[in-house]
Design a protein around this motif. Structure first.
Motif, PDB file in Angstrom:
ATOM      1  N   ASP A  49       8.952   1.359   3.148  1.00  0.00           N
ATOM      2  CA  ASP A  49       8.729   2.475   4.066  1.00  0.00           C
ATOM      3  C   ASP A  49       7.546   2.269   5.008  1.00  0.00           C
ATOM      4  O   ASP A  49       7.162   3.193   5.723  1.00  0.00           O
ATOM      5  CB  ASP A  49       8.511   3.773   3.274  1.00  0.00           C
ATOM      6  N   SER A  51       7.127   0.611   7.785  1.00  0.00           N
ATOM      7  CA  SER A  51       7.401   0.773   9.216  1.00  0.00           C
ATOM      8  C   SER A  51       7.408   2.244   9.603  1.00  0.00           C
ATOM      9  O   SER A  51       6.891   2.633  10.655  1.00  0.00           O
ATOM     10  CB  SER A  51       8.744   0.128   9.578  1.00  0.00           C
ATOM     11  N   LYS A  52       8.005   3.077   8.728  1.00  0.00           N
ATOM     12  CA  LYS A  52       8.069   4.507   9.003  1.00  0.00           C
ATOM     13  C   LYS A  52       6.699   5.165   8.854  1.00  0.00           C
ATOM     14  O   LYS A  52       6.309   6.003   9.672  1.00  0.00           O
ATOM     15  CB  LYS A  52       9.067   5.159   8.041  1.00  0.00           C
ATOM     16  N   GLY A  55       3.767   2.242  10.769  1.00  0.00           N
ATOM     17  CA  GLY A  55       4.055   1.724  12.104  1.00  0.00           C
ATOM     18  C   GLY A  55       4.274   0.231  12.172  1.00  0.00           C
ATOM     19  O   GLY A  55       4.491  -0.313  13.259  1.00  0.00           O
ATOM     20  N   TYR A  56       4.244  -0.478  11.042  1.00  0.00           N
ATOM     21  CA  TYR A  56       4.513  -1.912  11.052  1.00  0.00           C
ATOM     22  C   TYR A  56       5.113  -2.311   9.705  1.00  0.00           C
ATOM     23  O   TYR A  56       4.907  -1.649   8.690  1.00  0.00           O
ATOM     24  CB  TYR A  56       3.255  -2.724  11.331  1.00  0.00           C
ATOM     25  N   ALA A  57       5.873  -3.396   9.713  1.00  0.00           N
ATOM     26  CA  ALA A  57       6.511  -3.883   8.491  1.00  0.00           C
ATOM     27  C   ALA A  57       5.582  -4.856   7.776  1.00  0.00           C
ATOM     28  O   ALA A  57       4.746  -5.512   8.408  1.00  0.00           O
ATOM     29  CB  ALA A  57       7.823  -4.574   8.829  1.00  0.00           C
ATOM     30  N   ASP A  59       4.621  -8.258   5.974  1.00  0.00           N
ATOM     31  CA  ASP A  59       5.037  -9.658   6.067  1.00  0.00           C
ATOM     32  C   ASP A  59       5.147 -10.233   4.660  1.00  0.00           C
ATOM     33  O   ASP A  59       4.241 -10.904   4.154  1.00  0.00           O
ATOM     34  CB  ASP A  59       4.028 -10.463   6.887  1.00  0.00           C
TER      35      ASP A  59
END
Length: 348
Positions: A49, A51-52, A55-57, A59
């Protein structure tokens, strides 16, 4: 149930309860009571979650996912998650309890892979985005008088691993206990080299009700490892939360399975799978501090490569593997008498 399997998992990556339409058949069969447990996936869900929420995924191919444990929003995130999910199981007499996560990367073989095992130098090298974990490592260096990364010893490495593991288990179990005091906390399904690491197992023991292990890459439990577990676990038991073998004779409409996916090794026939099951389980019962095992899994399926894999007790077409199941049933029916036998044998 007819084969005296008394546990089943239903949930997916996002924890959920049994649908009402199938609950009665699955949890209250005529032949035997069945129980179940579910996985909260606390750290993994936070990662999914990101990204939600941030604001970033994450790595995952560059950093050990346990660095996320120190993100400022992690504690609040799992508090909300546990509050929501534990409410689904309140008062459920069939529900055993929660796994916290699955196969977290606490330790790698000889500490050679920082993505699969906690590595102090890896934490020290983290970029600004993950500065909370980096600062945790820097504080460890200062508190222990370690002048530079080059001065880190094997003991320093293990002590740091133990601190991170302790922080994870302390935070997550306290969060679960805040909202659920009636069910068990079942550890994190330790896998690969994490289950062989004393610091990690002992951290789990301090806070969880038992140590759960996903047990692969062995034809039977190793005597030296089981002896270590007895010492490391103290009065707490352990549970084998995954194990299996696949057979070469599994097929779909005349075409043999690829059997390339999964951690389980390969044998020739379903009968050989039954022999593996019996031998593996007898060795676990012999330890006297193993409270059970969960065969992974209940039906054959397709791996990430889209090819069939013989993990189940039923085929892709839901046909039972009778020669395998007959040997499972034989051991399952005899569990309590076997426990009595090994108890008696151990005091002679």
């Amino acid at each position: 149930a007819d084969n005296h399997i008394n546990y089943i998992s239903y949930g997916s990556n996002r924890i959920e309860v049994f649908p009402a339409a199938v609950r009665a058949n699955l949890l209250t069969p005529k032949t035997q009571k069945i129980a179940y447990a579910e996985n909260l996936y606390l750290l993994r869900t936070f990662m999914w979650d990101m990204s939600k929420n941030l604001g970033y995924a994450f790595d995952d191919d560059k950093y050990n996912r346990l660095v996320l444990l120190f993100e400022p929003t992690f504690a609040t995130y799992i508090d909300h998650l546990v509050q929501e999910k534990s409410a689904l199981f309140a008062g459920d007499r069939h529900f055993i309890g929660f796994y916290l996560d699955n196969e977290l990367p606490f330790a790698s073989y000889q500490n050679t892979d920082p993505l699969r095992g906690i590595d102090l130098k890896h934490f020290l090298s983290l970029p600004e985005r993950y500065k909370a974990a980096r600062e945790y490592a820097e504080k460890f260096m200062r508190d222990n008088g370690i002048a530079s990364a080059g001065a880190i010893t094997k003991k320093n490495q293990e002590d740091f691993r133990g601190m991170v593991a302790d922080y994870y288990y302390q935070l997550t179990t306290a969060t679960v206990r805040k909202y659920d005091k009636e069910h068990l906390i079942l550890g994190t399904r330790l896998h690969d080299w994490s289950k062989y690491n004393q610091k990690v197992v002992e951290a789990c023991v301090r806070y969880c009700d038992l140590v759960s292990i996903n047990y692969y890459a062995r034809w039977q439990p190793e005597a030296d490892f089981l002896a270590n577990l007895k010492v490391w676990c103290g009065t707490k038991p352990f549970l084998v939360s995954e194990f299996y073998t696949k057979a070469e004779d599994a097929s779909y409409q005349g075409t043999g399975y690829a059997n390339t996916e999964g951690g389980g090794w390969l044998v020739r026939t379903q009968k050989n799978r039954g022999e593996f099951y019996q031998n593996f389980c007898l060795r676990l019962l012999e330890t006297r501090n193993c409270v059970g095992w969960v065969h992974f899994e209940y039906n054959d399926g397709y791996g990430l490569d889209g090819k069939a894999s013989n993990k189940g007790i039923v085929s892709i077409e839901y046909e039972p593997y009778t020669s395998f199941l007959s040997q499972m049933r034989q051991v399952n029916l005899a569990v309590h008498s076997l426990i009595d036998y090994y108890d008696t044998k151990s005091v002679q």
